[in-house]
Structure formats: C-alpha cells, structure tokens
Design a protein around this motif. Structure first.
Motif, short mmCIF file in Angstrom:
data_model
loop_
_atom_site.label_atom_id
_atom_site.label_comp_id
_atom_site.label_asym_id
_atom_site.label_seq_id
_atom_site.Cartn_x
_atom_site.Cartn_y
_atom_site.Cartn_z
N HIS A 180 8.78 18.74 -12.73
CA HIS A 180 8.34 18.66 -14.11
C HIS A 180 7.90 20.03 -14.62
CE1 HIS A 180 8.78 14.46 -14.43
NE2 HIS A 180 7.86 14.15 -13.54
N VAL A 231 4.57 14.03 -4.01
CA VAL A 231 3.97 14.07 -5.33
C VAL A 231 4.16 15.47 -5.91
CG1 VAL A 231 1.78 14.01 -6.57
CG2 VAL A 231 2.25 12.33 -4.80
N GLN A 232 3.88 16.44 -5.06
CA GLN A 232 3.92 17.81 -5.54
C GLN A 232 5.35 18.22 -5.89
OE1 GLN A 232 1.18 19.29 -6.40
NE2 GLN A 232 2.62 20.70 -7.31
N ASN A 233 6.30 17.74 -5.12
CA ASN A 233 7.69 18.07 -5.44
C ASN A 233 8.06 17.54 -6.80
OD1 ASN A 233 8.40 19.52 -3.25
ND2 ASN A 233 9.22 17.78 -2.11
N LYS A 234 7.59 16.36 -7.07
CA LYS A 234 7.90 15.79 -8.36
C LYS A 234 7.22 16.60 -9.46
CE LYS A 234 8.65 11.48 -10.55
NZ LYS A 234 9.05 10.12 -10.33
N ALA A 235 5.99 16.98 -9.17
CA ALA A 235 5.27 17.79 -10.15
C ALA A 235 6.00 19.12 -10.35
CB ALA A 235 3.85 18.05 -9.66
N PHE A 236 6.47 19.72 -9.28
CA PHE A 236 7.21 20.98 -9.39
C PHE A 236 8.40 20.82 -10.32
CE2 PHE A 236 5.71 22.46 -4.99
CZ PHE A 236 4.68 23.19 -5.57
#
Lengths: 877, 192
Positions: free
Chosen positions: A521, A514-519
């Motif tokens: 973005h 999740v966090q990687n995806k947020a990063f």
C-alpha cells in the motif's frame, strides 16, 4: 557397528530388489516378442504407452493370425488359457512404468549418492543399463521414447503440475524478464547455433554433411530450449534464491512453447524449400510465431477460467471434483494442439490461471488430492522420461558419429547460452530495482539443461527431408546427456563454490505478512504521490480488477472473504498451533491441559530476558522433585514457562515413558468388540461414527462399574470419597517431597512466582476454591490411568459424561502389580494433574474421577505402594 | 501540467537536495513538476487537502496515514525540500553507500522507520495493540470479523514482542522483519 550392519542389510535388500527388477525386465520384452511380428515396422514402435497408437492392432492381428490359444478347434473346455496376446500392450505399459519407478526407488534408497549426483542423471544411467538388457535380449532397441507418447502422455502432466504449482506472484512480477529470456533468448540460441554450425560446415570443420542452412536452423531451434523437466529436477535439489529460481524455471517452461513454435516454423520452411522462401513467407513465419504462442496462452487462460467456473458448482460431486482439473487441463493441451497453437503454453497458463480459484473453491480434501495426484503423475512421468532417454541411447541405428558436429554443437550451445543470458540480463538490469548479480547469471547460464523436449522434437524430424536426421538425433542425445549428467552433477558444487544466495526458509510470521501488505500500500501511495507509474501501480490496478471482477465470477461467494492473505496466514498459524497442541498432548498422553481455559499457551515464544530470573529457580527445582513439578506447573496456568520447561526436562525420560505407556496400553487397553462395517461407497468417505460401537463400550463399562460398585459395597476396599485438600497435603508433608509442591499450590506464594503480567490475574480466583474441591480415595482410587487416552486425544472436550464415569471404575482393567508401581510415570497420568474446570465447585466423584490420581501418584512413589483393590485380578481382561 | 518548462533554477535548494537525498537533478526536476502540479494554489507549500486530489490515493486503505506521514508533527504544510526528503526514503539502495557520513534516507533502518511511524500514531516509539488494530482494521476491513481482528493483532504483537510489554518497539519491529528484503519492498523506481 550397528550402523554398519544395517547398512549392509540395506545394501543386500537393495540388491535383491534390483535382481527382481532385472528379472522383470528380462522377462518382459522377451515375452513380448516371442511372437513373430507381422509388421516389422511396428516392432520399433512398441513402447510403454504406445498402446493407443497403431501398435496394439499389430499385436491383436498377430495373435489372431497365429490363432495360438483361443479360437481354433477346442476339444475340451480349457480351464485356464494363456492369453498374452490380449494383454500384451497394456501389460507392457504397466510393466515399464513399474520398472521405471523401481529404478527411482532404488536410486532414492541410496541417499548418499543422490546428494552428489542428481537423480535425473542417475535415472538416465539406469536407462542405459535397462537399454543394454533390452538390446541384449532382442538385438534391437524395441523400446524407445516415441514422440507421440512423449508429447501426448508424458509431457502434459509435468507441465500441468509446473503451471499449477507455480508461485504466481513471483512469476508475474518477473514475467517481463522471463518472457524476454524465453522468447528472445531462445530465438538467439536457435539462430546463433544454426548459423555458427552452418559457418563451420562451410569452413570445412565437419567434413561432408548434407545439411543446408535451413536445416541447421531447424536443428538449432529444436535444441535451443532449456528443458523444464531437467532444470526442475536439478534446481529442486539446489535451493537457489527465489528470483533466480523463477527466472530459470519460468524461462524453461515458457521457452518449451517457444521452441516448439520455432521448430514448426522452420520445419515448414524446410518443407517449402529454400527458393520458395521470400520476405512474405518470413513475415508470415514471424506472425505465426506470435499467433501460435499467444493463441496457446489464450486457450490456456480460457480453460483456466472454465475450470474455475466449474469448480464453483462441483460440491455435489466432490469425489470426482479433482478429476475435472486433470481432464480439463489435458483438454486444454489437446485443444491447443488441435488448433495448432502452442499446447505447452496452453496447459501452462491453464494451470497458472486456475490455481488460485480452484484452491479456494474446492473442498480442502479435493485440493489436497489434486496437489498430490498432480505430483504423482508429474514425478512418475518425469522418471519415465529420464529412464527412456537412457534406454533410447542403446541403439546402434541412431548413432552416426561426427566428432566435429557433436563437439561444435556442445561448445556453441554452452557459449551462446552464456552470451545470451548475460546480454539479456544486462539489459534487464538497467531497469531493475535489485539487479541480478553476476553469480546468479552464471548459474542461470550453466543451468541451461536440455532435455526430453529436444529429443522428442529431433525424433519428429522427417527423414525424407533431412538426410542427417540420425546425426541430429544422436547429437541431441549427447547434448542431453552432457547437460543433464555433467552439468547436473557440477551444479551443486558450483552453487556452493560461488556462494550463490540461497533461498531462505523463512518461518511464517503474521507481522511480516501484515507488513508486506502495508508495504504494498505504501509503495502504491508513494507512486501515486510522486506521479510515477510503475510496477506497483499496475499491480494495484490488477489486484483491484481481480478482486472486483475475477473473484466475483470465479470464486464461490462463501470463500471469497477468506481470500485475504493476512487472514490466511493467521489461519495457518492457528492450525500450526493446533497441531502442536495435539503433538504436545500426545506426548503427555492427553489434551487435558487445553481444557484449562486459563491456560494461555504459547508454543512459539522464546524466553525473554525477563524470565531469566525465574528460570534458574525452576530449573533447580526440576531434578529433585521432577515428579511433582510438572503437575504443579500444569495446574498453574502459566504455561509459557511450563511448556518450554517440559520440553527441556522431559526429553530424557520421555522415551522410557513412551515405552512404558505403550506396554501398558498394549496389555490393558480395553478392546471393544469392533464391528467392522466396511461401508463401501464410491461417492463418499465415511468416518466411522457408528453409534453401536459406542453403545457397546458404554454397556461394557457400565457392567464393570456395577460389579466394582458391588465389590466396593462388600467393604473390600471402602473408598474414602471426599477428603479435604489440606488434609491430604498434610499427610504428605512428612515425606519432604511434597512440601515444595504444597507451597506452589497456592499461587500467591512467595517463593514460586510464575505469575507474569496478565496471566497472573487469570488463575488466582481459581485457587481460592482449590482446597475444598479435591476428592481423595486412598484405596480404591486406583483408576487406571491408561484407560482414557485411547478416547481422550481424539475428542478431548466431548467425552460424554458416562464415559467419564466409566473411567472411574476402570479398575476392571487395572494394570498388574508391577505396572502399577510404575504408573506415576506414564504420560497419561500426568494429564490428570490439570484440574477439570467443572470440578472446581463440584463434589461429584464421577466427574472428579481424574483428580485423585494427582495426589495418588505421590503415594505411589512412596515406599509402601497403595493397597491394590482385591477385585483387580478377577476382572482383569 | 502547469509549469512543464521549469528549469533547474526554479527548484529551490537544488544543489543541497541533490547532495542530501541522492536524487539526480533530473529526478528533482521531475519531482518539482509533480510538486507544482499538486500545489494547486501555487503557494509553494502543500496542504493535506492537496493530496486528496490524487484520486487513486483515496482508494488506498492506508492512504490517509501515508499523507500524514509527509507532514511533520503539528505542521499543516509541506514545502518542496521536505517533500523530496520523504520521497528519498523510497529510492533503491545505492551501490556505493560509503560517501554519506550520516545515514541516508534510503537505508534500511530509515525505510523501516518510515513504515513504523505509520503505525505509531501517538509517537511514543511503540506500536500498541490499539494502534496495530487500527491499521489492521483499515487493511482488512469488512473481510474479517472484529473478533478475528483482535486475535490477529494479539498474535502479531505476541510474535514480535520480545520484552513482554505488550507493544512493539522499533527495535522489535526491525527484528521481526529481519528476513524481509526491505530494499526491494520499500523502493520504487523514480523515472528520470
């Protein structure tokens, strides 16, 4: 001591295997070449996979000309005839494949050797030995690695596999660096080596050689490329960090294409001859270089898209679905070759571009098949390549020794590789966020292994144009051996010694994803805000484009929504959980605990500190009333504690339990008369869901039930059907053992506080009903706990009611006296401890079948074992 | 691009900012240009609406949150130094870090803190389930059903939640991302 003996056993076994192999090898060629060869030329060419080329016609004609066995004047009908000539070519191919793979088998069996010496080096050494045998038998090297076989049959599989299993994201984020290394690095290697050797020759370092500048450059270009086969074989065993890995891997893959292109250009130059080359020709050469390289990549992309489109509609022919990938992949290679574009690049990009879409489009089984078959082919042909590289060396005719030439080549290759890598990395580091460290550069330079591609190209050289072809072939071989064997062996110690950052095996976690995806973005947004156009900008643009167009055309509509990565990870994690559920269930003999829907099982969670107060208590309880504890814990739906506890405490006893369980199962398992119906079908797999078999089981168990019911009516062992739970506990109180248990039954209780947070509320009401629901039949209640498990793990929630009933009467297959005493320890018994949800309010004794054993078990442990039902022995199967 | 000819003297507090954030003067100049470009009315302060002008940002699922992250609590405007300070989080890590006494903005912890506050909307120092669910919904929208979203949030919290309070504190957040190369994932290259 035991280790030692097993070790010697293994060695003997291996030796025997080796002898067999030797036998096979020595008979193979001698059989093959007893016949006179009408075309002596083709003798040298007969090779493993060469059946498709001119050789086998040679064989055919030879046998027919001989007329040895089949045709001429039959006097009587031969029952069997010896037709070696008919099968020799394919037979030899198959035989050699077998031999090569056996070599690998032997090497892999010696695990302690492969930890020090890479497999590729050992395979080459095997090749030396085999080559020696062939030479000894034939006095000529009749089997050699032929360029046609290599380039048309062995190489494509490896490259396709490499492309298909390429970590795409990593590859494309590093594509720039990879391309620079692959193109500029390779050109640099080729040019510098050619020029330096030429210079040395003029300087007189190598004696009298008939090689011109162009020929040196040609030689340089063929030996410039780092070989993906060799590199992968070594780097697979040394787990370096992912950036380094992708650089080396990507470079080796792409520069193969580059080197072939370069080779062709220089080959054309050599054919043209020095004087004919003017500026225009050179420009043409450069243009053709780019056209060939990018054209090849485009062909690959086109085929990749074709495959993806095709897999959108192959659902109907699922069984050959995986085949399309291979066929089209191979076709992309051949198409590239046909258009005189880079075939290697074509098949690489074909694999790279289609992987995402076909994996999503195809059925899971097909994906697995593709992956697996891909590995089989790639690994198989890799093995063969190395073995044949070894075999090819044992040939007097190719060895033209020129110490100066060989040593200088080795030296320059190593030095220029270092220079090239350092220089290019230095340039790249200027713009990189995380610069590539010096150590990584050393490893990358040192990992410049040359391999079969170079050898294949060297053999392709035209002897008429290049007088010193044999010298070049020999030198190439030496370079290959030097790099693969010496550098391969020293690579691992070097990596350890230099403390190269290794790849971390990170466990999949959802939050990370999740966090990687947020990063991603965040970075895109920040680039937008600060007005920069960087990597993230392009990546974002691409992924938008990809989502909007590529996915729409190339993916099945049904799978498109599952493309999200977070969702994927989530699914994978769930799958992992499911697997661990099953494993856990298998260990205990049942999946019963899952049925307790209040159970909130968390396998991953480690104990927080908060639990530490609870823990000692549980721990203290464990040893003395071990038998009851797990039962209670299962019953209490707080498995966060209980499962972990289990793992710790059950370890010791588990093995014994397993043995017991297996023993029991073997002795008493109901064996249905299986009706093996091999319904062979070429177009689907069938899981046997035969109704009849189930019927059969049903009928038999019903019969048994009736019988036992009869005997029960006769009053042999009148089952006391229902007792109150309380009563039963009181019965057990005196023995002291169950007092703890009784307390812990009542969840609200003082000294056994499992309840943590949310789980507490979950089971309280459940317990209200607990005391009234338990059935207890002291005598006849000896259900055979081992009966169920064979059905149970497979379909825990789908056991048809009549099967559950059947279980009740399973005393027909009740265990022997001895086994019965031990029953409480079988894992299958444990599963009964968890209450069935439906049983909560029901007094139906059939459904309740598995509850009594819960209590039963305690009785079993007590000195007087329960009276065994009298009918047990007669009905014993 | 408005005031493309602006020199170093137009940038307010240039010296201190260079000191504090580690941006070079050239970086600052460039960022200042960008700032002025975004600042349509030329007030020297940005308002959230100014960010809406960036078209690409509108497509970013968590764009709104990132914009909010630029504005400290309660404020509706953003001056240039704050703008630069926020962006300083995204500089790649310096080789020689020892020069800074207090933790520079591009340290690992500060980078993570920035990411953390995108989730933590109520600013209580914890990512609650609802907060996580909101972000997930933004990022995964329409691809996944609500129920699955719930499961994912549940699971993610479970993974990271060490003290069993059903929320992710910053320490837990940091710990769960221990293996991630934050330097790499939370840095962009600022053009000179």
């Amino acid at each position: 001591m035991r280790d030692f003996s097993s070790e010697t056993m293994a060695t003997t076994w291996r030796f025997a295997l080796f002898l067999c192999m030797v036998l096979v090898v020595s008979t193979g060629p001698s059989l093959g070449y007893e016949e006179p060869q009408p075309f002596p030329m083709s003798a040298g060419q007969t090779d493993t996979s060469n059946s498709e080329s001119g050789t086998d016609t040679g064989h055919e004609t030879s046998t027919e000309g001989e007329g040895g066995h089949d045709k001429p004047n039959i006097t009587t009908l031969p029952i069997v005839t010896w037709k070696w000539g008919h099968v020799s070519a394919p037979y030899l191919v198959a035989l050699w494949i077998l031999v090569c793979w056996l070599c690998k088998l032997i090497i892999e069996a010696n695990h302690h050797v492969t930890t020090y010496i890479p497999e590729s080096a050992l395979l080459i050494c095997c090749g030396f030995i085999l080559g020696g045998m062939v030479w000894g038998a034939d006095m000529a090297q009749t089997f050699k690695l032929q360029p046609t076989v290599f380039f048309y049959f062995l190489l494509p599989q490896i490259i396709l596999d490499a492309g298909y299993s390429m970590p795409n994201k990593l590859f494309f984020t590093n594509l720039g660096a990879i391309l620079i290394h692959a193109i500029i690095g390779t050109c640099w290697n080729a040019a510098s080596l050619g020029l330096s050797l030429w210079g040395c020759q003029i300087g007189g370092a190598m004696g009298d050689l008939d090689i011109g500048l162009l020929q040196y450059l040609l030689f340089g270009s063929l030996i410039a490329a780092v070989d993906p086969v060799a590199v992968l074989a070594v780097f697979e065993q040394v787990h370096v960090n992912e950036v380094l890995f992708i650089w080396v891997f990507g470079e080796s893959l792409l520069n193969d294409g580059v080197t072939v292109v370069l080779f062709n250009v220089f080959d054309a130059f050599v054919s043209l001859g020095g004087p004919a080359i003017n500026a225009a020709e050179i420009v043409k050469g450069i243009v053709s270089f780019f056209v060939v390289a990018f054209g090849g990549s485009l062909v690959g992309l086109a085929f990749g898209i074709l495959i993806s489109l095709l897999t959108r509609c192959t659902k109907k022919v699922q069984i050959i679905e995986p085949g399309f990938i291979f066929v089209l992949g191979y076709l992309s290679y051949l198409t590239g070759e046909m258009l005189s574009l880079s075939a290697i690049l074509a098949i690489t990009f074909c694999g790279v571009s289609c992987q995402k879409y076909i994996n999503a489009n195809m059925d899971e089984d097909s994906v697995k098949t593709v992956k697996y078959a891909m590995k089989v082919f790639a690994n198989g042909s890799e093995t063969m390549i190395f073995v044949f590289l070894g075999i090819s060396a044992i040939d007097k005719t190719i060895w033209v020794w020129n110490t100066g030439f060989i040593l200088l080549t080795l030296f320059f290759i190593l030095v220029y590789r270092f220079i090239g890598v350092f220089f290019l990395t230095w340039i790249l580091n200027q713009t990189r966020l995380a610069p590539v460290e010096l150590i990584d550069q050393v490893i990358m330079s040192y990992g410049g292994l040359r391999g079969a591609v170079a050898y294949g190209l060297a053999v392709l050289l035209d002897e008429n144009k290049i007088k010193e072809k044999n010298l070049m072939v020999g030198t190439t071989l030496i370079v290959v051996y030097f790099t693969v064997i010496l550098q391969g062996i020293t690579m691992k110690p070097l990596v350890t010694w230099l403390k190269v950052k290794r790849a971390e095996q990170s466990e999949l976690t959802l939050l990370e994803k999740v966090q990687n995806k947020a990063f991603n973005h965040i970075l895109v947004a920040i680039e937008d805000i600060s007005g920069q156009i960087g990597h993230n900008y392009f990546r974002d643009k691409w992924s938008n484009f990809e989502e909007r167009w590529m996915s729409r055309f190339l993916l099945k509509p049904s799978v498109r929504k599952n493309q999200d990565q977070i969702f994927n990870v989530f699914q994978q994690l769930n799958l992992k959980d499911a697997i661990s559920y099953v494993t856990e269930g298998e260990r205990r003999g049942s999946l019963e605990f899952i049925r307790n829907e209040h159970a909130f099982v968390d396998f991953k969670k480690k104990f927080g500190d908060d639990f530490s107060e609870v823990m000692p208590y549980i721990m203290a309880n464990m040893p003395d009333n071990y038998g009851t504890m797990p039962a209670d814990m299962r019953r209490d739906p707080v498995p966060t504690v209980s499962l972990e506890m289990h793992e710790q405490t059950m370890k010791g006893t588990r093995e014994n339990e397993d043995i017991d369980a297996h023993h029991l199962l073997e002795q008493h398992l109901y064996k249905s008369r299986k009706q093996h119906r091999h319904r062979y079908s070429r177009s689907h797999f069938d899981v046997n869901q035969d109704e009849n078999e189930v019927q059969e089981i049903f009928q038999r168990t019903m019969r048994n039930r009736l019988e036992s019911f009869k005997s029960a009516k006769m009053g042999v062992a009148p089952p006391k059907t229902i007792t109150k739970h309380k009563k039963e506990q009181q019965q057990k109180m005196p023995n002291g053992k169950s007092s703890d248990k009784a307390k812990s039954y009542h969840s609200g209780d003082e000294d056994f506080e499992f309840s943590e947070g949310d789980s507490a509320s979950g089971y309280d009401p459940h317990y209200g009903s607990a005391p009234t629901r338990v059935t207890y039949r002291p005598g006849a209640g000896i259900e055979n706990p081992v009966f169920m498990p064979d059905i149970d793990p497979a379909a825990p929630t789908q056991i048809p009611p009549w099967l559950v009933e059947a279980e009740l009467d399973s005393n027909t297959v009740a265990p022997s006296q001895r086994a019965q005493v031990r029953l409480p320890w079988t894992p299958s018994n444990l599963r009964r401890l968890a209450p069935l949800r439906i049983s909560a309010n029901s007094t139906d004794s059939f459904v309740m079948a598995d509850v009594p054993t819960t209590e039963q078990r305690d009785d079993d442990q007590l000195p007087p074992p329960p009276p065994s039902p009298p009918n047990r022995d007669d009905s014993h199967l | 691009m408005g005031s493309s000819s602006s020199g170093m003297k137009d940038v307010p507090d240039a010296q201190e900012l260079v000191q504090e954030t580690g941006f070079s003067a050239a970086h600052l100049l460039r960022l200042h240009e960008r700032f002025e470009f975004l600042d349509r009315d030329g007030t020297g302060e940005l308002r959230p609406e100014d960010f809406d002008a960036i078209r690409e940002l509108a497509m970013n699922p968590i764009g709104d949150r990132i914009i909010r992250a630029f504005f400290s609590a309660g404020k509706e405007t953003l001056d240039f130094p704050s703008f630069v300070r926020i962006l300083a989080h995204f500089r790649p890590a310096d080789k020689n870090r020892d020069r800074a006494q207090q933790e520079p903005a591009n340290s690992r912890t500060r980078k993570l803190r920035f990411a953390f506050q995108l989730y933590d909307q109520d600013g209580d120092g914890k990512i609650s389930r609802a907060e996580l669910l909101q972000v997930l919904r933004l990022m995964l929208e329409m691809q996944v059903t609500e129920e699955q979203l719930q499961c994912i949030a549940e699971r993610a919290i479970q993974e990271a939640d060490l003290d069993q309070d059903d929320a992710i504190s910053f320490d837990e957040f940091k710990k769960s991302l221990e293996k991630v190369d934050i330097d790499h994932k939370m840095s962009i290259r600022f053009l000179k």
